[in-house]
Enzyme design. Structure first.
Site, mmCIF file in Angstrom:
data_model
loop_
_atom_site.group_PDB
_atom_site.id
_atom_site.type_symbol
_atom_site.label_atom_id
_atom_site.label_comp_id
_atom_site.label_asym_id
_atom_site.label_seq_id
_atom_site.Cartn_x
_atom_site.Cartn_y
_atom_site.Cartn_z
ATOM 1 N N ASP A 95 93.785 96.815 22.533
ATOM 2 C CA ASP A 95 93.568 95.380 22.767
ATOM 3 C C ASP A 95 92.072 95.138 22.914
ATOM 4 O O ASP A 95 91.397 95.821 23.702
ATOM 5 C CB ASP A 95 94.309 94.933 24.035
ATOM 6 C CG ASP A 95 94.224 93.431 24.235
ATOM 7 O OD1 ASP A 95 95.105 92.722 23.727
ATOM 8 O OD2 ASP A 95 93.274 92.982 24.904
ATOM 9 N N ILE A 96 91.535 94.192 22.146
ATOM 10 C CA ILE A 96 90.102 93.882 22.227
ATOM 11 C C ILE A 96 89.811 93.174 23.545
ATOM 12 O O ILE A 96 90.483 92.196 23.911
ATOM 13 C CB ILE A 96 89.668 93.003 21.039
ATOM 14 C CG1 ILE A 96 89.871 93.776 19.725
ATOM 15 C CG2 ILE A 96 88.210 92.580 21.179
ATOM 16 C CD1 ILE A 96 89.551 92.977 18.484
ATOM 17 N N GLU B 7 95.039 89.914 19.118
ATOM 18 C CA GLU B 7 93.968 90.907 19.123
ATOM 19 C C GLU B 7 94.481 92.299 19.454
ATOM 20 O O GLU B 7 93.703 93.188 19.816
ATOM 21 C CB GLU B 7 92.865 90.502 20.115
ATOM 22 C CG GLU B 7 93.285 90.510 21.566
ATOM 23 C CD GLU B 7 93.844 89.172 22.042
ATOM 24 O OE1 GLU B 7 93.727 88.881 23.253
ATOM 25 O OE2 GLU B 7 94.395 88.419 21.217
#
Length: 537
Positions: A414-415, A457
Protein backbone atom coordinates in the site's frame (compact mmCIF):
# COMPACT_ATOMS: atom_id res chain seq x y z
CA UNK A 1 44.62 20.95 -30.91
CA UNK A 2 48.05 19.98 -29.45
CA UNK A 3 49.44 16.45 -29.34
CA UNK A 4 48.55 15.86 -25.70
CA UNK A 5 44.90 16.83 -26.11
CA UNK A 6 44.72 14.73 -29.28
CA UNK A 7 46.09 11.72 -27.37
CA UNK A 8 43.63 12.28 -24.54
CA UNK A 9 40.73 12.42 -26.98
CA UNK A 10 41.87 9.14 -28.55
CA UNK A 11 42.27 7.54 -25.13
CA UNK A 12 38.72 8.53 -24.15
CA UNK A 13 37.44 7.19 -27.46
CA UNK A 14 39.12 3.81 -26.89
CA UNK A 15 37.96 3.70 -23.27
CA UNK A 16 34.34 4.20 -24.38
CA UNK A 17 34.68 1.35 -26.87
CA UNK A 18 35.97 -1.03 -24.18
CA UNK A 19 33.39 -0.05 -21.57
CA UNK A 20 30.61 -0.31 -24.15
CA UNK A 21 31.72 -3.89 -24.94
CA UNK A 22 31.96 -4.64 -21.21
CA UNK A 23 28.35 -3.62 -20.83
CA UNK A 24 27.39 -5.96 -23.69
CA UNK A 25 28.95 -8.76 -21.62
CA UNK A 26 27.03 -7.61 -18.51
CA UNK A 27 23.73 -7.39 -20.39
CA UNK A 28 24.17 -10.89 -21.86
CA UNK A 29 24.99 -12.28 -18.41
CA UNK A 30 21.87 -10.62 -17.02
CA UNK A 31 19.75 -12.43 -19.65
CA UNK A 32 21.42 -15.74 -18.72
CA UNK A 33 20.97 -15.10 -15.01
CA UNK A 34 17.28 -14.20 -15.34
CA UNK A 35 16.28 -17.43 -17.12
CA UNK A 36 18.70 -20.32 -16.65
CA UNK A 37 16.37 -22.63 -18.58
CA UNK A 38 17.41 -20.77 -21.72
CA UNK A 39 21.03 -20.19 -20.71
CA UNK A 40 22.38 -22.86 -23.08
CA UNK A 41 21.11 -20.88 -26.08
CA UNK A 42 23.01 -17.78 -24.87
CA UNK A 43 26.28 -19.49 -23.94
CA UNK A 44 28.02 -18.93 -27.28
CA UNK A 45 26.81 -15.32 -27.51
CA UNK A 46 28.20 -14.71 -24.00
CA UNK A 47 31.55 -16.28 -24.94
CA UNK A 48 31.80 -14.22 -28.14
CA UNK A 49 31.07 -10.99 -26.23
CA UNK A 50 33.72 -11.81 -23.59
CA UNK A 51 36.30 -12.70 -26.25
CA UNK A 52 35.65 -9.40 -28.06
CA UNK A 53 36.03 -7.56 -24.74
CA UNK A 54 39.44 -9.16 -24.10
CA UNK A 55 40.67 -8.27 -27.60
CA UNK A 56 39.51 -4.64 -27.26
CA UNK A 57 40.93 -4.28 -23.75
CA UNK A 58 44.33 -5.69 -24.71
CA UNK A 59 44.50 -3.50 -27.81
CA UNK A 60 43.67 -0.35 -25.84
CA UNK A 61 45.73 -1.31 -22.74
CA UNK A 62 42.89 -1.52 -20.24
CA UNK A 63 44.27 -4.24 -17.98
CA UNK A 64 41.39 -4.54 -15.49
CA UNK A 65 38.85 -5.20 -18.22
CA UNK A 66 41.20 -7.64 -19.98
CA UNK A 67 41.82 -9.63 -16.77
CA UNK A 68 38.09 -9.84 -15.98
CA UNK A 69 37.32 -10.96 -19.53
CA UNK A 70 40.06 -13.62 -19.45
CA UNK A 71 38.69 -14.99 -16.19
CA UNK A 72 35.21 -15.27 -17.73
CA UNK A 73 36.61 -17.09 -20.78
CA UNK A 74 38.56 -19.50 -18.57
CA UNK A 75 35.41 -20.38 -16.64
CA UNK A 76 33.42 -20.80 -19.86
CA UNK A 77 35.73 -23.66 -20.83
CA UNK A 78 33.93 -25.66 -18.11
CA UNK A 79 30.49 -24.89 -19.60
CA UNK A 80 29.78 -27.29 -22.50
CA UNK A 81 28.01 -25.81 -25.51
CA UNK A 82 24.22 -26.28 -25.77
CA UNK A 83 23.86 -27.13 -22.07
CA UNK A 84 22.25 -25.03 -19.36
CA UNK A 85 24.36 -23.33 -16.70
CA UNK A 86 25.03 -25.25 -13.47
CA UNK A 87 24.72 -23.64 -10.02
CA UNK A 88 28.41 -23.92 -9.00
CA UNK A 89 29.70 -22.46 -12.27
CA UNK A 90 27.06 -19.72 -12.05
CA UNK A 91 28.47 -18.63 -8.68
CA UNK A 92 32.02 -18.56 -10.05
CA UNK A 93 30.96 -16.60 -13.11
CA UNK A 94 29.02 -14.15 -10.92
CA UNK A 95 32.24 -13.33 -9.05
CA UNK A 96 33.98 -12.62 -12.37
CA UNK A 97 31.02 -10.50 -13.51
CA UNK A 98 31.14 -8.50 -10.26
CA UNK A 99 34.82 -7.77 -10.93
CA UNK A 100 34.00 -6.62 -14.46
CA UNK A 101 31.13 -4.46 -13.12
CA UNK A 102 33.52 -2.64 -10.80
CA UNK A 103 35.98 -2.10 -13.67
CA UNK A 104 33.20 -0.63 -15.81
CA UNK A 105 32.01 1.96 -13.28
CA UNK A 106 32.29 5.59 -14.34
CA UNK A 107 34.69 7.67 -12.27
CA UNK A 108 31.80 9.34 -10.47
CA UNK A 109 30.44 5.91 -9.53
CA UNK A 110 33.58 5.06 -7.54
CA UNK A 111 32.50 7.59 -4.93
CA UNK A 112 29.40 5.52 -4.32
CA UNK A 113 29.81 2.70 -1.81
CA UNK A 114 26.79 0.90 -3.22
CA UNK A 115 27.31 -2.40 -5.04
CA UNK A 116 27.62 -1.97 -8.80
CA UNK A 117 24.24 -1.84 -10.50
CA UNK A 118 23.70 -4.52 -13.13
CA UNK A 119 21.48 -3.04 -15.77
CA UNK A 120 18.74 -5.13 -17.26
CA UNK A 121 18.66 -3.48 -20.66
CA UNK A 122 20.65 -2.57 -23.69
CA UNK A 123 21.19 1.19 -23.75
CA UNK A 124 18.84 4.10 -24.19
CA UNK A 125 20.60 7.00 -25.88
CA UNK A 126 19.70 10.63 -25.15
CA UNK A 127 20.48 13.55 -27.44
CA UNK A 128 19.07 16.74 -25.95
CA UNK A 129 20.25 20.33 -26.00
CA UNK A 130 19.26 20.69 -22.33
CA UNK A 131 22.05 18.97 -20.34
CA UNK A 132 20.19 19.33 -17.04
CA UNK A 133 17.15 17.53 -18.48
CA UNK A 134 19.40 14.80 -19.91
CA UNK A 135 21.14 14.24 -16.55
CA UNK A 136 17.81 14.14 -14.75
CA UNK A 137 16.48 11.59 -17.21
CA UNK A 138 19.54 9.37 -16.86
CA UNK A 139 19.15 9.29 -13.07
CA UNK A 140 15.48 8.35 -13.39
CA UNK A 141 16.11 5.71 -16.07
CA UNK A 142 18.83 4.01 -14.03
CA UNK A 143 16.39 3.63 -11.14
CA UNK A 144 14.20 1.64 -13.52
CA UNK A 145 17.01 -0.66 -14.61
CA UNK A 146 17.83 1.06 -17.90
CA UNK A 147 21.34 1.99 -18.94
CA UNK A 148 21.23 5.48 -20.41
CA UNK A 149 23.91 7.62 -22.04
CA UNK A 150 23.78 11.24 -23.18
CA UNK A 151 25.59 12.65 -26.22
CA UNK A 152 26.72 16.16 -27.07
CA UNK A 153 27.10 15.77 -30.84
CA UNK A 154 25.52 13.80 -33.63
CA UNK A 155 28.87 12.20 -34.56
CA UNK A 156 29.29 10.81 -31.04
CA UNK A 157 25.77 9.36 -31.16
CA UNK A 158 26.32 7.72 -34.56
CA UNK A 159 29.64 6.25 -33.38
CA UNK A 160 28.03 4.81 -30.23
CA UNK A 161 25.19 3.26 -32.25
CA UNK A 162 27.74 1.59 -34.53
CA UNK A 163 29.33 -0.06 -31.48
CA UNK A 164 26.11 -1.01 -29.73
CA UNK A 165 22.64 -0.54 -31.21
CA UNK A 166 20.36 1.07 -28.60
CA UNK A 167 16.86 0.08 -27.61
CA UNK A 168 15.58 3.57 -28.38
CA UNK A 169 16.84 7.15 -28.80
CA UNK A 170 15.37 10.29 -27.26
CA UNK A 171 16.19 13.07 -29.74
CA UNK A 172 15.72 16.84 -29.74
CA UNK A 173 14.40 17.84 -33.18
CA UNK A 174 16.86 20.77 -33.23
CA UNK A 175 19.76 18.83 -31.68
CA UNK A 176 23.15 20.45 -32.17
CA UNK A 177 21.71 23.95 -32.27
CA UNK A 178 20.62 23.87 -35.91
CA UNK A 179 17.05 23.76 -37.23
CA UNK A 180 16.02 20.10 -37.66
CA UNK A 181 19.59 19.04 -36.82
CA UNK A 182 18.26 16.09 -34.82
CA UNK A 183 16.18 14.90 -37.75
CA UNK A 184 19.22 15.02 -40.05
CA UNK A 185 21.28 13.02 -37.54
CA UNK A 186 18.61 10.34 -37.22
CA UNK A 187 18.21 10.08 -41.01
CA UNK A 188 21.94 9.52 -41.35
CA UNK A 189 21.91 7.04 -38.47
CA UNK A 190 18.99 4.91 -39.69
CA UNK A 191 20.67 4.37 -43.09
CA UNK A 192 23.34 2.33 -41.28
CA UNK A 193 20.93 -0.16 -39.68
CA UNK A 194 18.93 -2.93 -41.33
CA UNK A 195 16.09 -2.52 -38.82
CA UNK A 196 15.18 1.01 -37.69
CA UNK A 197 15.79 2.19 -34.15
CA UNK A 198 12.61 3.51 -32.42
CA UNK A 199 12.97 7.28 -31.93
CA UNK A 200 11.16 9.52 -29.46
CA UNK A 201 11.37 13.12 -30.70
CA UNK A 202 11.06 16.19 -28.48
CA UNK A 203 10.61 19.75 -29.64
CA UNK A 204 10.22 23.18 -28.06
CA UNK A 205 8.20 24.17 -31.11
CA UNK A 206 4.94 22.83 -32.46
CA UNK A 207 6.38 21.21 -35.58
CA UNK A 208 4.83 21.76 -38.99
CA UNK A 209 3.27 18.82 -40.82
CA UNK A 210 6.45 18.66 -42.95
CA UNK A 211 8.60 18.36 -39.82
CA UNK A 212 6.34 15.74 -38.26
CA UNK A 213 6.19 13.69 -41.47
CA UNK A 214 9.96 13.79 -41.72
CA UNK A 215 10.24 12.64 -38.09
CA UNK A 216 7.81 9.79 -38.70
CA UNK A 217 9.61 8.65 -41.87
CA UNK A 218 12.93 8.25 -40.08
CA UNK A 219 11.58 6.06 -37.29
CA UNK A 220 9.82 8.55 -35.03
CA UNK A 221 7.37 6.75 -32.75
CA UNK A 222 6.44 9.86 -30.74
CA UNK A 223 6.63 13.62 -31.26
CA UNK A 224 6.38 15.51 -27.98
CA UNK A 225 5.47 19.19 -27.91
CA UNK A 226 5.85 20.86 -25.56
CA UNK A 227 8.58 18.90 -23.76
CA UNK A 228 7.18 16.47 -21.19
CA UNK A 229 8.53 15.60 -17.77
CA UNK A 230 10.78 12.61 -17.05
CA UNK A 231 7.95 10.47 -15.69
CA UNK A 232 5.98 10.58 -18.94
CA UNK A 233 9.10 10.04 -21.04
CA UNK A 234 10.14 6.96 -19.06
CA UNK A 235 6.70 5.44 -19.61
CA UNK A 236 7.11 5.97 -23.37
CA UNK A 237 10.68 4.66 -23.37
CA UNK A 238 9.44 1.53 -21.58
CA UNK A 239 6.84 1.08 -24.33
CA UNK A 240 9.40 1.19 -27.14
CA UNK A 241 12.05 -1.00 -25.53
CA UNK A 242 12.18 -4.76 -25.21
CA UNK A 243 11.98 -4.77 -21.43
CA UNK A 244 8.79 -6.74 -21.47
CA UNK A 245 9.90 -9.56 -23.71
CA UNK A 246 7.05 -10.95 -25.79
CA UNK A 247 6.41 -14.54 -24.80
CA UNK A 248 6.31 -17.00 -27.71
CA UNK A 249 2.85 -17.97 -28.89
CA UNK A 250 1.65 -21.36 -27.68
CA UNK A 251 0.21 -23.14 -30.72
CA UNK A 252 -1.67 -26.46 -30.63
CA UNK A 253 -1.71 -28.34 -33.95
CA UNK A 254 -4.12 -31.22 -34.66
CA UNK A 255 -3.37 -33.02 -37.93
CA UNK A 256 -3.85 -36.75 -38.50
CA UNK A 257 -0.85 -36.83 -40.88
CA UNK A 258 2.27 -37.30 -38.76
CA UNK A 259 4.51 -35.99 -41.55
CA UNK A 260 2.39 -32.84 -41.96
CA UNK A 261 2.28 -32.38 -38.17
CA UNK A 262 6.10 -32.63 -37.86
CA UNK A 263 6.51 -30.16 -40.72
CA UNK A 264 4.21 -27.70 -38.94
CA UNK A 265 6.13 -28.18 -35.71
CA UNK A 266 9.41 -27.36 -37.46
CA UNK A 267 7.98 -24.23 -39.11
CA UNK A 268 6.50 -22.94 -35.85
CA UNK A 269 9.61 -23.55 -33.78
CA UNK A 270 11.84 -21.87 -36.35
CA UNK A 271 9.58 -18.84 -35.96
CA UNK A 272 10.21 -18.88 -32.19
CA UNK A 273 6.82 -20.29 -31.20
CA UNK A 274 6.02 -23.08 -28.76
CA UNK A 275 4.29 -25.90 -30.61
CA UNK A 276 2.38 -28.90 -29.28
CA UNK A 277 1.45 -31.51 -31.90
CA UNK A 278 -1.24 -34.21 -31.70
CA UNK A 279 -2.40 -36.58 -34.47
CA UNK A 280 -5.37 -38.17 -32.71
CA UNK A 281 -8.47 -35.93 -32.47
CA UNK A 282 -9.64 -37.93 -29.45
CA UNK A 283 -6.73 -36.43 -27.48
CA UNK A 284 -7.94 -32.86 -27.94
CA UNK A 285 -9.52 -32.35 -24.48
CA UNK A 286 -6.42 -33.65 -22.70
CA UNK A 287 -4.16 -31.48 -24.90
CA UNK A 288 -6.23 -28.37 -24.17
CA UNK A 289 -6.00 -28.95 -20.42
CA UNK A 290 -2.29 -29.76 -20.40
CA UNK A 291 -1.03 -27.19 -22.90
CA UNK A 292 -3.50 -24.25 -22.60
CA UNK A 293 -2.91 -23.02 -26.17
CA UNK A 294 -3.28 -19.44 -27.34
CA UNK A 295 -3.92 -20.49 -30.95
CA UNK A 296 -5.30 -23.77 -32.35
CA UNK A 297 -4.64 -25.15 -35.83
CA UNK A 298 -7.02 -27.89 -37.00
CA UNK A 299 -6.94 -30.15 -40.04
CA UNK A 300 -10.37 -30.03 -41.69
CA UNK A 301 -10.83 -33.71 -42.55
CA UNK A 302 -9.64 -36.47 -40.21
CA UNK A 303 -10.69 -40.10 -39.59
CA UNK A 304 -13.66 -40.25 -37.27
CA UNK A 305 -14.49 -36.52 -37.21
CA UNK A 306 -13.98 -33.19 -38.94
CA UNK A 307 -12.12 -30.10 -37.82
CA UNK A 308 -15.46 -28.28 -37.69
CA UNK A 309 -16.80 -30.78 -35.14
CA UNK A 310 -13.66 -30.43 -33.03
CA UNK A 311 -14.01 -26.63 -33.19
CA UNK A 312 -17.58 -26.83 -31.86
CA UNK A 313 -16.42 -29.01 -28.96
CA UNK A 314 -13.65 -26.51 -28.15
CA UNK A 315 -16.06 -23.57 -28.27
CA UNK A 316 -18.33 -25.25 -25.72
CA UNK A 317 -15.64 -24.59 -23.08
CA UNK A 318 -15.76 -21.03 -21.80
CA UNK A 319 -12.00 -20.91 -21.25
CA UNK A 320 -11.33 -21.48 -24.97
CA UNK A 321 -14.27 -19.56 -26.36
CA UNK A 322 -12.09 -16.73 -27.71
CA UNK A 323 -8.95 -18.72 -28.65
CA UNK A 324 -8.34 -18.30 -32.42
CA UNK A 325 -8.90 -21.45 -34.49
CA UNK A 326 -7.23 -21.76 -37.91
CA UNK A 327 -8.35 -24.51 -40.31
CA UNK A 328 -5.93 -26.29 -42.65
CA UNK A 329 -7.28 -28.07 -45.71
CA UNK A 330 -6.88 -28.64 -49.43
CA UNK A 331 -10.49 -27.46 -49.72
CA UNK A 332 -10.66 -24.58 -52.23
CA UNK A 333 -14.44 -24.12 -52.32
CA UNK A 334 -14.92 -20.67 -50.74
CA UNK A 335 -18.50 -21.48 -49.73
CA UNK A 336 -17.33 -24.51 -47.75
CA UNK A 337 -14.51 -22.46 -46.21
CA UNK A 338 -16.96 -19.81 -45.01
CA UNK A 339 -19.30 -22.49 -43.64
CA UNK A 340 -16.40 -24.01 -41.70
CA UNK A 341 -15.51 -20.65 -40.18
CA UNK A 342 -19.15 -20.06 -39.20
CA UNK A 343 -18.86 -23.17 -37.01
CA UNK A 344 -16.17 -21.79 -34.74
CA UNK A 345 -13.16 -21.03 -36.95
CA UNK A 346 -11.38 -17.72 -37.40
CA UNK A 347 -9.22 -18.32 -40.47
CA UNK A 348 -8.72 -20.81 -43.30
CA UNK A 349 -5.40 -21.75 -44.93
CA UNK A 350 -5.23 -24.06 -47.92
CA UNK A 351 -2.66 -26.81 -48.35
CA UNK A 352 0.14 -26.88 -49.31
CA UNK A 353 0.87 -24.35 -46.56
CA UNK A 354 3.12 -21.38 -47.29
CA UNK A 355 5.21 -21.02 -44.07
CA UNK A 356 5.36 -17.20 -44.34
CA UNK A 357 1.57 -17.04 -44.76
CA UNK A 358 1.07 -19.35 -41.78
CA UNK A 359 3.38 -17.38 -39.46
CA UNK A 360 1.87 -14.03 -40.52
CA UNK A 361 -1.64 -15.38 -39.85
CA UNK A 362 -0.65 -16.67 -36.41
CA UNK A 363 0.99 -13.36 -35.46
CA UNK A 364 -2.05 -11.35 -36.58
CA UNK A 365 -4.52 -13.59 -34.76
CA UNK A 366 -2.28 -13.95 -31.72
CA UNK A 367 -1.77 -10.22 -31.23
CA UNK A 368 -5.50 -9.59 -31.36
CA UNK A 369 -6.27 -12.47 -29.01
CA UNK A 370 -3.72 -11.25 -26.49
CA UNK A 371 -5.06 -7.69 -26.70
CA UNK A 372 -8.61 -8.88 -26.01
CA UNK A 373 -7.44 -11.09 -23.15
CA UNK A 374 -5.49 -8.20 -21.64
CA UNK A 375 -8.62 -6.05 -21.64
CA UNK A 376 -10.37 -8.76 -19.64
CA UNK A 377 -7.70 -9.58 -17.05
CA UNK A 378 -5.52 -6.46 -16.72
CA UNK A 379 -5.91 -3.11 -15.02
CA UNK A 380 -6.07 -0.37 -17.65
CA UNK A 381 -3.95 2.15 -15.72
CA UNK A 382 -0.97 0.02 -14.66
CA UNK A 383 -1.13 -2.96 -17.02
CA UNK A 384 -0.99 -5.29 -14.00
CA UNK A 385 -3.47 -8.11 -13.41
CA UNK A 386 -6.80 -6.91 -12.06
CA UNK A 387 -8.18 -8.01 -8.70
CA UNK A 388 -10.30 -10.86 -10.06
CA UNK A 389 -7.53 -12.41 -12.14
CA UNK A 390 -4.98 -11.99 -9.33
CA UNK A 391 -7.20 -14.06 -7.05
CA UNK A 392 -7.63 -16.65 -9.81
CA UNK A 393 -3.84 -16.90 -10.13
CA UNK A 394 -3.47 -17.21 -6.36
CA UNK A 395 -5.90 -20.16 -6.33
CA UNK A 396 -3.90 -21.79 -9.14
CA UNK A 397 -0.59 -21.32 -7.32
CA UNK A 398 -2.05 -22.78 -4.12
CA UNK A 399 -3.06 -25.91 -6.04
CA UNK A 400 0.44 -26.12 -7.56
CA UNK A 401 2.16 -25.57 -4.19
CA UNK A 402 0.03 -28.30 -2.64
CA UNK A 403 0.80 -30.76 -5.46
CA UNK A 404 4.54 -30.10 -5.49
CA UNK A 405 5.02 -29.53 -1.77
CA UNK A 406 6.52 -26.10 -2.39
CA UNK A 407 6.43 -22.89 -0.39
CA UNK A 408 4.31 -19.94 -1.53
CA UNK A 409 4.16 -16.33 -0.36
CA UNK A 410 1.58 -13.61 -0.88
CA UNK A 411 2.34 -9.94 -0.30
CA UNK A 412 0.19 -6.82 -0.13
CA UNK A 413 1.62 -3.36 -0.76
CA UNK A 414 0.00 0.00 0.00
CA UNK A 415 1.46 3.38 -1.01
CA UNK A 416 1.90 5.59 2.04
CA UNK A 417 -0.06 8.85 2.23
CA UNK A 418 -1.30 8.42 -1.33
CA UNK A 419 -4.31 10.70 -0.75
CA UNK A 420 -1.87 13.48 0.17
CA UNK A 421 -0.09 12.97 -3.17
CA UNK A 422 -3.38 13.34 -5.06
CA UNK A 423 -4.44 16.35 -2.98
CA UNK A 424 -1.07 18.09 -3.34
CA UNK A 425 -0.09 17.35 -6.94
CA UNK A 426 -3.31 16.22 -8.59
CA UNK A 427 -4.68 12.87 -9.74
CA UNK A 428 -2.62 12.68 -12.98
CA UNK A 429 0.57 12.76 -10.90
CA UNK A 430 -0.95 10.20 -8.53
CA UNK A 431 -1.67 7.94 -11.50
CA UNK A 432 1.93 8.30 -12.62
CA UNK A 433 3.13 7.23 -9.16
CA UNK A 434 0.98 4.09 -9.46
CA UNK A 435 2.44 3.35 -12.89
CA UNK A 436 6.00 3.95 -11.68
CA UNK A 437 5.56 1.47 -8.82
CA UNK A 438 4.02 -1.11 -11.15
CA UNK A 439 6.99 -0.71 -13.53
CA UNK A 440 9.42 -0.92 -10.60
CA UNK A 441 7.86 -4.18 -9.40
CA UNK A 442 7.74 -5.76 -12.87
CA UNK A 443 11.41 -5.05 -13.45
CA UNK A 444 12.62 -6.37 -10.11
CA UNK A 445 10.54 -9.50 -9.63
CA UNK A 446 10.82 -12.81 -11.47
CA UNK A 447 8.84 -13.80 -14.54
CA UNK A 448 7.23 -16.53 -12.44
CA UNK A 449 5.90 -14.01 -9.89
CA UNK A 450 2.44 -12.49 -10.41
CA UNK A 451 1.76 -8.80 -9.73
CA UNK A 452 -1.75 -7.39 -9.49
CA UNK A 453 -3.42 -4.11 -8.69
CA UNK A 454 -5.58 -5.11 -5.74
CA UNK A 455 -7.50 -1.84 -5.73
CA UNK A 456 -6.80 1.89 -5.41
CA UNK A 457 -3.22 2.28 -4.23
CA UNK A 458 -2.93 -1.37 -3.13
CA UNK A 459 -0.91 -4.00 -5.00
CA UNK A 460 -0.79 -7.77 -4.55
CA UNK A 461 2.19 -10.02 -5.31
CA UNK A 462 2.20 -13.81 -5.60
CA UNK A 463 5.65 -15.38 -5.10
CA UNK A 464 5.65 -19.11 -5.95
CA UNK A 465 8.36 -21.42 -4.59
CA UNK A 466 9.60 -18.69 -2.25
CA UNK A 467 10.49 -18.91 1.42
CA UNK A 468 9.03 -16.18 3.66
CA UNK A 469 12.48 -14.81 4.62
CA UNK A 470 13.44 -14.51 0.93
CA UNK A 471 10.13 -12.81 0.09
CA UNK A 472 10.63 -10.29 2.89
CA UNK A 473 14.23 -9.55 1.84
CA UNK A 474 13.35 -9.07 -1.84
CA UNK A 475 10.42 -6.79 -1.10
CA UNK A 476 12.38 -4.85 1.49
CA UNK A 477 15.12 -4.18 -1.07
CA UNK A 478 12.51 -3.00 -3.58
CA UNK A 479 10.96 -0.79 -0.89
CA UNK A 480 14.31 0.83 -0.10
CA UNK A 481 15.13 1.51 -3.75
CA UNK A 482 11.65 2.85 -4.54
CA UNK A 483 11.80 5.25 -1.59
CA UNK A 484 14.91 6.85 -3.17
CA UNK A 485 13.18 7.53 -6.49
CA UNK A 486 12.43 11.18 -7.25
CA UNK A 487 8.86 11.50 -8.54
CA UNK A 488 8.58 14.43 -10.99
CA UNK A 489 5.71 16.91 -10.77
CA UNK A 490 6.33 19.80 -13.13
CA UNK A 491 9.23 21.84 -11.70
CA UNK A 492 9.04 19.95 -8.40
CA UNK A 493 10.16 16.51 -7.28
CA UNK A 494 9.00 14.44 -4.33
CA UNK A 495 9.52 10.95 -2.89
CA UNK A 496 6.99 8.23 -2.12
CA UNK A 497 7.22 5.18 0.14
CA UNK A 498 5.12 2.06 0.56
CA UNK A 499 4.25 -0.36 3.34
CA UNK A 500 4.09 -4.11 2.83
CA UNK A 501 2.73 -7.23 4.53
CA UNK A 502 3.90 -10.74 3.59
CA UNK A 503 2.21 -14.04 4.47
CA UNK A 504 3.51 -17.55 3.82
CA UNK A 505 0.93 -20.11 2.69
CA UNK A 506 0.17 -22.68 5.36
CA UNK A 507 -2.20 -25.19 3.70
CA UNK A 508 -5.09 -22.71 3.84
CA UNK A 509 -7.58 -21.05 1.51
CA UNK A 510 -6.66 -18.05 -0.63
CA UNK A 511 -9.02 -15.89 1.42
CA UNK A 512 -7.26 -16.82 4.66
CA UNK A 513 -3.84 -16.15 3.12
CA UNK A 514 -4.99 -12.71 1.89
CA UNK A 515 -6.37 -11.83 5.31
CA UNK A 516 -3.07 -12.66 7.02
CA UNK A 517 -1.10 -10.59 4.50
CA UNK A 518 -3.57 -7.72 5.02
CA UNK A 519 -3.08 -7.88 8.80
CA UNK A 520 0.69 -7.81 8.32
CA UNK A 521 0.26 -4.75 6.07
CA UNK A 522 -1.82 -3.08 8.79
CA UNK A 523 1.01 -3.78 11.25
CA UNK A 524 3.49 -2.07 8.90
CA UNK A 525 1.21 0.97 8.76
CA UNK A 526 0.80 1.02 12.54
CA UNK A 527 4.57 0.82 13.09
CA UNK A 528 5.30 3.98 11.13
CA UNK A 529 4.90 2.93 7.48
CA UNK A 530 7.71 2.42 4.93
CA UNK A 531 8.53 -1.09 6.16
CA UNK A 532 7.86 -4.78 5.43
CA UNK A 533 6.19 -7.03 8.02
CA UNK A 534 6.15 -10.83 7.89
CA UNK A 535 2.88 -12.34 9.14
CA UNK A 536 2.88 -14.91 11.91
CA UNK A 537 1.96 -18.45 10.84
Amino acid sequence: MNDESQKEKLRQHFARRVTTQARVVLDTWQNIHEDKALSGALRNEFAAAADKLVRYALRFEMAAHADAGKRILALLEHWPANTNLGDELERQLQDAIDTLSRSTLRRTDHQNAEAPHQFRRTPVYIALGNEEMASRLIRQLEFFGFRASAFATGDELIEACALHKPETILMDVNFGGSTNGGLATIEQLQERHDTPIPIIFMSDEDGSIETRLRASRCGGEEFFYPAVDPGQLIEKIETYTHGNTVEPYKVLVLDDSRAQAKYMETVLRKAGMTAHIITDPMQIIHALEEFSPEIIILDMYMPGCTGMEIARVIRQQDRFHSVPIIYLSAEEDVTKQLHAMSLGGDDFLTKPIDPKHLIATIHNRGRRARSLLALMIRDSLTGLFNHTHTMHLLDQEIVRARQKGQSLCFAMIDIDYFKKVNDTFGHPIGDRVLRSLSMFLKQRLRKTDHIGRYGGEEFAIILPDTRPSDARNVLNEIRERFSELQQPAGDQEFKVTFSCGVASWSDESSQSLCERADRALYTSKAEGRNCVTLADD
